[in-house]
Design a protein around this motif. Structure first.
Motif: not given
Length: 290
Positions: A265-268, A255-258, A79-82, A280-283
């Motif tokens: 979308s995560a890759r883009q 990380t983004l998939v988790s 959640f901190e990463r998110q 990337a998370t903010n996007i």
């Protein structure tokens, strides 16, 4: 199921909290033993003790509780990463303070001066984290055991139930208060989900906690063309430009998939942010809000 790449990369606040909880638990065990931990009516209303209140936030009262609790805190670093360290720090403070207020209110209603009603430990934060875990973390795999349906999230729930029942009534009440605190944060009480600490506050935690065992910051973008050693004094003013479409690292995508984002979308988003996982998370979050 995991919370992304191993270690505390991009989760300095979680790392600091886990270290602090471990130190307080060990310290309290050496000084007085688990029987002196926990809160009662007398500790709160008749003979208030600030040190005991602080210990109740960080220190677990037994080794099994510490093992399950720290494992859950380690997983919930996702959640901190998110949402980022600045907002996650607000989530921690909100969960701890609100759950503690609920606990004080419950103890005031029960009014039993002879009983040690509340067990010690960061139950408020742990069980508040189960609210976004239920709503925001998708199920990635499902399986059956003797016709009983399970998912990869089931193991986290089982660990939570084990922790909730570890001290029976003394642990159930703090767990329920934590879930209530997480629900209020989820409902965006007073716009709390938009609140965040200044960036310099969050940047203090990586320096405060111990060095991460994962890859160092900035290791997500590699110099692919720089396999040969460079010579000092030659072509220093014109470094070779990076390729405009560097392939994102698999651990960053994982990380983004988790966090619940689609792999494509995560890759883009990583390509667009030049492999900066925070950008990337903010996007991705901004794309979901539209």
């Amino acid at each position: 199921m995991n919370g992304g790449p191993s270690g505390f990369n991009n989760a300095p606040v979680t790392k600091t909290f886990v270290i602090a909880s471990s130190i307080f638990t060990i310290f309290s065990g050496i000084k007085g033993g688990p029987d002196k931990l926990g809160l009662s009516y007398q500790d709160i209303f008749r003979n208030p003790r600030l040190w005991k209140l602080i210990l109740s936030v960080f220190a677990f009262s037994s080794t099994p509780e510490m093992m399950f609790g720290l494992c859950l805190l380690y997983y919930f670093r996702v959640f901190e990463r998110q949402i980022g360290s600045s907002k996650y720090l607000v989530f921690i403070l909100f969960s701890v303070i609100v759950s503690l207020l609920f606990e004080v209110f419950a103890v005031a209603l029960l009014k039993d001066p002879s009983a040690n009603l509340l067990t010690s430990g960061p139950y408020g934060l742990i069980f508040a984290s189960f609210v976004p875990f239920y709503f925001d973390i998708p199920v990635s795999t499902q399986f059956h055991v003797y016709s009983v349906h399970f998912s990869d999230k089931s193991f986290i729930y089982l660990a939570g139930v084990q922790l909730l029942l570890s001290s029976w009534k003394r642990s159930i009440l703090p767990g329920i208060c934590g879930i209530l605190a997480g629900s209020l944060y989820r409902l965006n009480l007073f716009g709390i989900r938009k609140a965040k600490f200044p960036e310099f506050t969050a940047s203090f935690f990586p320096r405060l906690s111990w060095p991460s065992m994962g890859s160092p910051r900035g290791a997500t973008t590699r110099n692919v063309t720089g396999s040969a050693p460079s010579h000092a004094g030659r072509h220093r003013t014109s470094p070779a430009p990076m390729a405009p479409s560097t392939e994102p690292p698999q651990d960053a995508i994982a990380t983004l998939v988790s966090m619940g984002f689609d792999r494509s979308s995560a890759r883009q988003a990583l390509v667009q942010s030049r492999n900066d996982i925070n950008i990337a998370t903010n996007i991705l979050l901004e794309a979901l809000s539209h």
